[in-house]
Structure formats: structure tokens, C-alpha cells
Scaffold this motif. Structure first.
Motif, PDB file in Angstrom:
ATOM      1  N   ARG A  20       0.827  -1.216   0.000  1.00 54.32           N
ATOM      2  CA  ARG A  20       0.000   0.000   0.000  1.00 54.32           C
ATOM      3  C   ARG A  20       0.858   1.261   0.000  1.00 54.32           C
ATOM      4  O   ARG A  20       0.600   2.213  -0.726  1.00 54.32           O
ATOM      5  N   HIS A  43      -7.671  -3.909   2.606  1.00 53.67           N
ATOM      6  CA  HIS A  43      -8.888  -3.397   1.952  1.00 53.67           C
ATOM      7  C   HIS A  43      -8.721  -3.256   0.431  1.00 53.67           C
ATOM      8  O   HIS A  43      -7.682  -2.824  -0.067  1.00 53.67           O
ATOM      9  N   ARG A  44      -9.759  -3.604  -0.275  1.00 52.65           N
ATOM     10  CA  ARG A  44      -9.884  -3.298  -1.700  1.00 52.65           C
ATOM     11  C   ARG A  44     -11.377  -3.261  -2.017  1.00 52.65           C
ATOM     12  O   ARG A  44     -12.168  -3.979  -1.383  1.00 52.65           O
ATOM     13  N   VAL A  45     -11.784  -2.398  -2.940  1.00 52.93           N
ATOM     14  CA  VAL A  45     -13.189  -2.407  -3.339  1.00 52.93           C
ATOM     15  C   VAL A  45     -13.422  -3.588  -4.281  1.00 52.93           C
ATOM     16  O   VAL A  45     -12.488  -4.081  -4.926  1.00 52.93           O
ATOM     17  N   ARG A  47     -16.051  -4.930  -7.436  1.00 49.11           N
ATOM     18  CA  ARG A  47     -17.094  -4.541  -8.399  1.00 49.11           C
ATOM     19  C   ARG A  47     -17.598  -5.746  -9.181  1.00 49.11           C
ATOM     20  O   ARG A  47     -18.389  -5.590 -10.105  1.00 49.11           O
ATOM     21  N   MET A  99     -21.701   2.514 -15.199  1.00 48.60           N
ATOM     22  CA  MET A  99     -21.378   1.376 -14.318  1.00 48.60           C
ATOM     23  C   MET A  99     -22.327   0.207 -14.542  1.00 48.60           C
ATOM     24  O   MET A  99     -23.139  -0.132 -13.655  1.00 48.60           O
ATOM     25  N   TRP A 101     -21.839  -2.811 -14.376  1.00 49.76           N
ATOM     26  CA  TRP A 101     -21.636  -3.905 -13.430  1.00 49.76           C
ATOM     27  C   TRP A 101     -22.586  -3.838 -12.239  1.00 49.76           C
ATOM     28  O   TRP A 101     -22.815  -4.829 -11.540  1.00 49.76           O
ATOM     29  N   CYS A 163     -18.424  -1.746  -2.967  1.00 49.06           N
ATOM     30  CA  CYS A 163     -17.866  -0.569  -3.642  1.00 49.06           C
ATOM     31  C   CYS A 163     -18.788   0.626  -3.379  1.00 49.06           C
ATOM     32  O   CYS A 163     -19.967   0.592  -3.757  1.00 49.06           O
ATOM     33  N   PRO A 164     -18.273   1.674  -2.722  1.00 52.23           N
ATOM     34  CA  PRO A 164     -19.090   2.889  -2.565  1.00 52.23           C
ATOM     35  C   PRO A 164     -19.322   3.536  -3.927  1.00 52.23           C
ATOM     36  O   PRO A 164     -18.555   3.314  -4.866  1.00 52.23           O
ATOM     37  N   LEU A 165     -20.361   4.354  -4.011  1.00 51.95           N
ATOM     38  CA  LEU A 165     -20.750   4.949  -5.302  1.00 51.95           C
ATOM     39  C   LEU A 165     -21.079   6.425  -5.140  1.00 51.95           C
ATOM     40  O   LEU A 165     -22.200   6.786  -4.775  1.00 51.95           O
ATOM     41  N   SER A 166     -20.087   7.263  -5.405  1.00 54.15           N
ATOM     42  CA  SER A 166     -20.424   8.689  -5.421  1.00 54.15           C
ATOM     43  C   SER A 166     -21.245   9.005  -6.670  1.00 54.15           C
ATOM     44  O   SER A 166     -21.909  10.048  -6.739  1.00 54.15           O
ATOM     45  N   ALA A 167     -21.206   8.102  -7.646  1.00 52.35           N
ATOM     46  CA  ALA A 167     -21.986   8.300  -8.879  1.00 52.35           C
ATOM     47  C   ALA A 167     -23.478   8.470  -8.594  1.00 52.35           C
ATOM     48  O   ALA A 167     -24.201   9.014  -9.425  1.00 52.35           O
ATOM     49  N   THR A 203      -4.769  -1.287  -3.774  1.00 55.53           N
ATOM     50  CA  THR A 203      -4.379  -0.081  -4.510  1.00 55.53           C
ATOM     51  C   THR A 203      -3.363   0.683  -3.662  1.00 55.53           C
ATOM     52  O   THR A 203      -3.663   1.045  -2.521  1.00 55.53           O
ATOM     53  N   ARG A 205      -1.235   3.630  -1.989  1.00 53.77           N
ATOM     54  CA  ARG A 205      -1.593   4.996  -1.592  1.00 53.77           C
ATOM     55  C   ARG A 205      -0.325   5.842  -1.520  1.00 53.77           C
ATOM     56  O   ARG A 205       0.787   5.320  -1.467  1.00 53.77           O
TER      57      ARG A 205
END
Ligand SMILES: Cc1cc2nc3c(=O)[nH]c(=O)nc-3n(C[C@H](O)[C@H](O)[C@H](O)COP(=O)(O)O)c2cc1C
Length: 284
Positions: A20, A43-45, A47, A99, A101, A163-167, A203, A205
Motif C-alpha cells: 500500500r 482493503h480493496r473495493v 465490483r 457502471m 456492473w 464498492c461505494p458509489l459517489s456516482a 491499490t 496509496r
């Protein structure tokens, strides 16, 4: 039995954090709660989900755990909305066309900032409410983000991926209408969840020297720190595609900073403030 697992858990955490942050963070194998730390560090999201439902009773348990999160002044200004109805789900997903998915996610939630109840309490108890300003919005949004994070932590503990979604805020007014959100209730983020179809990956950082401060904020040499991070990240997890090559060309070294700069070269959700104000929050 548990004790013999500890060294490997400590090693897993160290390996996750090295990947990380690109540096060593030693872990004492005798610490309690290493399994939880291992999940957090790793942690990883997700999808991509198995075609396997999440039992409603499990979802309710996870939501109850999430809503056990701390709450500013015990005001309890965060709600979770579960999208069950197939037509309602499709309508919400249609508002996030980038998205596809999402259609395969067994669970779709919306985390709400709720500034509606607090002024109502003052009304119910016949008290003045001289607090209709930015702090009401901010506190509710922060509470909602904490509940979302706690949901993700609970979900990870039972093996679910999220997976959070600000979309969900791309067309916030339409989402708000679809969900029947009253004044001073807004979506902070959506969340897709399910049983992960693959392991996913960590991912990297920014290095801890950039984001972890001691006693006083330290700006440091941002350009150098970002260049080092770009190189480390490109070696471990190169971007599969470059954004907007027609506008910016094809970069030889396409790192995180180039990707984020290209992403934010477009106006994004510049109407969100107007939406939040129209929902009755005062942002002054
Ligand atoms: C508040 C928030 C909103 C996000 N919104 C989206 C989204 O709309 N679509 C998406 O694919 N990922 C979204 N993500 C996931 C991020 O892209 C992801 O966390 C980031 O790439 C880092 O990956 P990692 O979480 O696996 O470390 C969101 C994450 C957060 C925290």
C-alpha cells in the motif's frame, strides 16, 4: 491454535501495508485483533460479484452494525436506504450508466445524510433552532460517511465485498425524487455489495510521509512525493487506459497524478451545491 496463526497474520498485515505505502510498518504478532487489522490493511473495493444472493437477515444485521457507528453529539443523522424492489433498483442504476456492473450487484444501498430530524426535534420540544447553517449539513454528511465505512468493515468481516458509489450524486435530484427523500435528506453515497467473484487487489496509496503528520502539518515537497508515488504505483498497478487522450495526448508515464489531473480537468457535479440548497440545507 489462534496463537499459532498470529505470526502469519502479522506478516500478512506487513505485506499489505508494504504494498500500500511502499514502506515497512512493523506489526507486533502478539497484538490482539490482528484478523481485523488484516482485513482493514488488505482493503480493496469489489465490483465483480458471484451470482449468489445476500440473505436479507444478514443484510439487516450488517446495517444494524453500521448504524451502531459513533454519531456527532448523538444526533443520529445518518440513514441507510436498501434498494430491494427490482424496478426501483433498475431506475436508480439507470442514473449511473457508466457502471453496467451494478446490475450484477446483489445488494444496492444508499447512505443518506439526514438533517431533517434534528430541527424537527426542536419543533416537537417547542425550542428555538438557531443552528440552520453549514454545520448541520456537514455533521450529517460526516455521520453518513462513518456509517458507510462501518458497513464496509462489517461486510468485510463476513466475507462480502463492497464498492461505494459517489456516482449516485451525478443526478442527485432525480435520485432524490425516485427515493422520495424529504427536505434536508440527501444521498451521500451509494454502495454495491455482494460475494466477491475474485480476490481483487490492493491499490497503493501516497506514502505516509505525505499523509501522516506529527504535531504540525508538514507540506514537504509535494511534487517529489507525487513523482515517487506515480513511479511506485505505475510499477505495481499501471493504469489500463489513459483518460481523454484526444484532449491530452498519450503520456509516456501515465501515473496517478496525471490520471487525477485529467479527471479533474472536467467540471464534475458542479450543480451539487444547488441541489443541496434546494433540499433545504443552508451552506453558509
Ligand atoms: C466516497 C466514495 C465514493 C466512491 N464512488 C465510486 C463510484 O462512483 N464508482 C466506482 O467505481 N468506485 C467508487 N469508489 C471506489 C474508489 O474508486 C476506490 O475506493 C479507489 O479507487 C481506491 O481503491 P480501493 O478502495 O480498492 O483502495 C468510491 C469510493 C469512495 C470512498
Amino acid at each position: 491454535m489462534q496463537e499459532s496463526n498470529q505470526p502469519s497474520l502479522a506478516g500478512r498485515i506487513e505485506a499489505s501495508l508494504a504494498e500500500r505505502f511502499g514502506e515497512s510498518v512493523p506489526v507486533d504478532p502478539a497484538l490482539a485483533g490482528l484478523d481485523e487489522l488484516a482485513r482493514i490493511a488488505g482493503h480493496r473495493v469489489h465490483r465483480d460479484f458471484l451470482d449468489r444472493p445476500v440473505e436479507p437477515s444478514l443484510l439487516r444485521l450488517l446495517c444494524a452494525c453500521a448504524l451502531s457507528a459513533p454519531s456527532k453529539s448523538d444526533l443520529q443523522q445518518a440513514d441507510i436506504l436498501v434498494l430491494n424492489d427490482a424496478a426501483q433498483r433498475r431506475a436508480v442504476i439507470a442514473l449511473m450508466p457508466d457502471m453496467p456492473w451494478l446490475a450484477r450487484a446483489p445488494v444496492l444501498l444508499v447512505f443518506l445524510a439526514n438533517g431533517n430530524r434534528t430541527p424537527k426535534l426542536s419543533e416537537l420540544r417547542a425550542k428555538p433552532f438557531p443552528n440552520d447553517h453549514l454545520d448541520l449539513f456537514f455533521n450529517a454528511a460526516v455521520d453518513s460517511a462513518i456509517v458507510l465505512t462501518t458497513f464496509m468493515r462489517a461486510a468485510a468481516a463476513v466475507g462480502l465485498g463492497c464498492c461505494p458509489l459517489s456516482a449516485i450524486r451525478d443526478q442527485a435530484a432525480r435520485v432524490s425524487d425516485l427515493l422520495g427523500l424529504p427536505q434536508r435528506v440527501i444521498p451521500v453515497a451509494g454502495l454495491a455489495a455482494g460475494w466477491p467473484a475474485r480476490a481483487g487487489h490492493i491499490t497503493p496509496r501516497l506514502g505516509l510521509a505525505t499523509t501522516l503528520h506529527q504535531d504540525r502539518y508538514r507540506q514537504g515537497d509535494l511534487a517529489e512525493a507525487v513523482a515517487a508515488y506515480d513511479r511506485r504505483r505505475a510499477a505495481l498497478r499501471p493504469y489500463a487506459r489513459q483518460r481523454a487522450p484526444e484532449r491530452f495526448g498519450v503520456a509516456e508515464l501515465y501515473g496517478w497524478s496525471e490520471d487525477k489531473a485529467r479527471q479533474y480537468a472536467e467540471p464534475l457535479r458542479s450543480d451539487f451545491g444547488a441541489f443541496v440548497r434546494a433540499k433545504g440545507f443552508c451552506l453558509d
